[in-house]
Design a protein around this motif. Sequence first.
Motif, PDB file in Angstrom:
ATOM      1  N   VAL A   6       0.878  -1.175   0.000  1.00 52.34           N
ATOM      2  CA  VAL A   6       0.000   0.000   0.000  1.00 52.34           C
ATOM      3  C   VAL A   6       0.912   1.220   0.000  1.00 52.34           C
ATOM      4  CG1 VAL A   6      -1.747   1.260   1.306  1.00 52.34           C
ATOM      5  CG2 VAL A   6      -1.806  -1.241   1.240  1.00 52.34           C
ATOM      6  N   VAL A   9      -1.814   5.974   0.253  1.00 50.20           N
ATOM      7  CA  VAL A   9      -3.250   5.895   0.020  1.00 50.20           C
ATOM      8  C   VAL A   9      -4.000   7.051   0.701  1.00 50.20           C
ATOM      9  CG1 VAL A   9      -5.290   4.596   0.779  1.00 50.20           C
ATOM     10  CG2 VAL A   9      -3.517   3.473  -0.556  1.00 50.20           C
ATOM     11  N   ALA A  48     -10.244  -0.134   2.651  1.00 52.98           N
ATOM     12  CA  ALA A  48      -9.731   0.328   1.355  1.00 52.98           C
ATOM     13  C   ALA A  48      -9.064  -0.833   0.625  1.00 52.98           C
ATOM     14  CB  ALA A  48      -8.742   1.476   1.560  1.00 52.98           C
ATOM     15  N   VAL A  49      -8.293  -1.625   1.354  1.00 58.56           N
ATOM     16  CA  VAL A  49      -7.647  -2.784   0.731  1.00 58.56           C
ATOM     17  C   VAL A  49      -8.711  -3.781   0.265  1.00 58.56           C
ATOM     18  CG1 VAL A  49      -6.063  -4.717   1.091  1.00 58.56           C
ATOM     19  CG2 VAL A  49      -5.539  -2.481   2.093  1.00 58.56           C
ATOM     20  N   ARG A  54     -13.470   3.667  -1.226  1.00 59.56           N
ATOM     21  CA  ARG A  54     -12.787   4.144  -2.442  1.00 59.56           C
ATOM     22  C   ARG A  54     -11.558   4.967  -2.057  1.00 59.56           C
ATOM     23  NH1 ARG A  54     -14.705   3.329  -7.170  1.00 59.56           N
ATOM     24  NH2 ARG A  54     -13.369   4.867  -8.148  1.00 59.56           N
ATOM     25  N   ILE A  55     -10.479   4.779  -2.781  1.00 61.11           N
ATOM     26  CA  ILE A  55      -9.322   5.624  -2.534  1.00 61.11           C
ATOM     27  C   ILE A  55      -9.189   6.635  -3.677  1.00 61.11           C
ATOM     28  CG2 ILE A  55      -8.215   3.755  -1.255  1.00 61.11           C
ATOM     29  CD1 ILE A  55      -6.125   3.665  -3.516  1.00 61.11           C
ATOM     30  N   SER A  59      -1.645   3.880  -4.302  1.00 63.61           N
ATOM     31  CA  SER A  59      -1.779   2.600  -4.997  1.00 63.61           C
ATOM     32  C   SER A  59      -1.850   1.464  -3.990  1.00 63.61           C
ATOM     33  CB  SER A  59      -0.587   2.395  -5.931  1.00 63.61           C
ATOM     34  OG  SER A  59       0.581   2.224  -5.162  1.00 63.61           O
ATOM     35  N   ILE A  60      -2.537   0.394  -4.399  1.00 60.55           N
ATOM     36  CA  ILE A  60      -2.581  -0.836  -3.617  1.00 60.55           C
ATOM     37  C   ILE A  60      -2.247  -1.962  -4.576  1.00 60.55           C
ATOM     38  CG2 ILE A  60      -3.965  -2.351  -2.159  1.00 60.55           C
ATOM     39  CD1 ILE A  60      -5.809  -0.002  -1.586  1.00 60.55           C
ATOM     40  N   ALA A  68      -6.407  -1.440  -6.364  1.00 60.60           N
ATOM     41  CA  ALA A  68      -7.098  -0.291  -5.772  1.00 60.60           C
ATOM     42  C   ALA A  68      -8.462  -0.103  -6.438  1.00 60.60           C
ATOM     43  CB  ALA A  68      -6.252   0.956  -5.926  1.00 60.60           C
ATOM     44  N   ASN A  69      -9.500   0.026  -5.610  1.00 52.96           N
ATOM     45  CA  ASN A  69     -10.873   0.264  -6.063  1.00 52.96           C
ATOM     46  C   ASN A  69     -11.454  -0.861  -6.920  1.00 52.96           C
ATOM     47  OD1 ASN A  69     -10.908   2.687  -4.691  1.00 52.96           O
ATOM     48  ND2 ASN A  69     -10.207   3.862  -6.458  1.00 52.96           N
TER      49      ASN A  69
END
Lengths: 234, 293
Positions: A6, A9, A48-49, A54-55, A59-60, A68-69
């Motif tokens: 992560v 974020v 979020a993960v 929503r981020i 980045s994830i 991400a998302n």
Amino acid sequence: MALLEVRGVVGGYGEADILHGVDLDADAGEIVVIVGANGAGKSTLMKAVAGLVRIRAGSIAFAGEAIANAPAETMILRGLAYVPQERNVFPSLTVEENLAMGAYARPAQAAAGMARVFALFPDLVQRRRVAAGQLSGGQRQMVAIGRALMLEPRLIMLDEPTAGLSPKFCALIFERVQAIAREGVAVLMVEQNARPALAIADRGVVLAMGRNRATAPGPALLADPEIGRLFLGG
Amino acid sequence: MLELVNFYLLPGLVLGAIYAMSATGLSLVYGVMRFAHFAHGDLMAFGAYAALAAVDALGISPWAAIPIAAAATVPVALAADALFYARLRRSLPAVLLISSFGTGLMIRAGLYFVFGPTQTGYGMGFTPPLVLGALRIQVRHLWIIAGAAVAALALHLLLTRSRAGRAMRAMADDPDLARITGVDVAQVIRLTWAVAAVLVAIAGVFLGIDTQLTPGMGFNVLLASFAAAILGGIGRPWGGALGGLLLGMAEELSSFPLIGGAPLLEPAYKTGVAFAVLVLTLILRPQGLFRGM
């Protein structure tokens, strides 16, 4: 590269950001414990993960793939399981049916998964036909964790798994968490019971006001007097 | 005593079976989508008229037209969801409710347009009742009760034995948790509509066989269906089925001449019983009679 990465974020609910640029790593077989005051963003980071919050930036990556998302219902097939703090079982479904729901995305693995979960939590075997809503808090937590383990995830996220449990059950849950990690599963955990959780943490992450405050092996954080004073209640 | 059974209990059971099938679908939709679906009665009328069209076009009996009615009603429910409800899923419950009211009006207007406002029937003619000792029962009533029982059993097996049914119950328990476990929410919603539409279409044909067809026939039993669903604890299909049976019997028995020769309640006020039950349930036991079903 870590299994879960992560980076920076930023996100939250609606207009209000709760996370203001958080970093987090988790490797296979590692127990990562997130601690921090109420409102620090611990649960939000986990959601979020999991694809539930929503981020807006950052980045994830999971196993090298950007997630991400991504829709929450796709996470389990990527090997990423999430156990919310509250409402983490289906109350009107039996223990067995709850576990079967954990294998919903791959029904062929249900039987093997159930055998594994019953081996990890033998208490559940004789309650298998009981509705989850009628179980004690500790048993319910076992069902929730068991459900998340059904498809052999590579990462399991537990939001306050010992909240409201008796010391006996807390110890049992922590002991099982270590067993899960020994199998090579990355465990990411948010805990109010910060001290016992950090004691078993390979990596402790302190969040404050939606930002990283400190990251170090759990025992090292416990030994740090300033962290102790500010975040662990003296 | 036999008069009670022949003229009040049996018709009550028939009416109750029809209410039960309608209320079960309402309860399913409410459980899975948290949505009080006011077009449900009009879907029922649509199913009844779809069977009428098949009866007229193919010269078959209305019983044989049931699969056609069910198959015709499912796409209507799916279309209403795709065109209207799905877009409003995240808005206030009242908005969704009113949109279903509008959808119901559209369906009803379509039926008026195609079939006209006058009462009609499947033209089944007269069949003498079965006489079992002192018991007299209409053959069609026997079929309706049996059909409802089969539908209830099929639904029970779907909900408890199948993966899809388990996912529907899981969604009813906790939609967010269902998503986390990997349930394709949109797919479960479509299945729920299909099941509810099949049940209510069959109920519509049964009602048409038992009485007459008018475009407003479904709307007239909508409130009784809601009362039955709430009586059984809305969101619980089994509760809805039992609530329907109880309500149907209560309506018919309300005009039984228990004291002297006069009926307890003039038959004209029969439908008021559903409202009374609805209001009393909401005041005295809003969670429904049967908790945890």
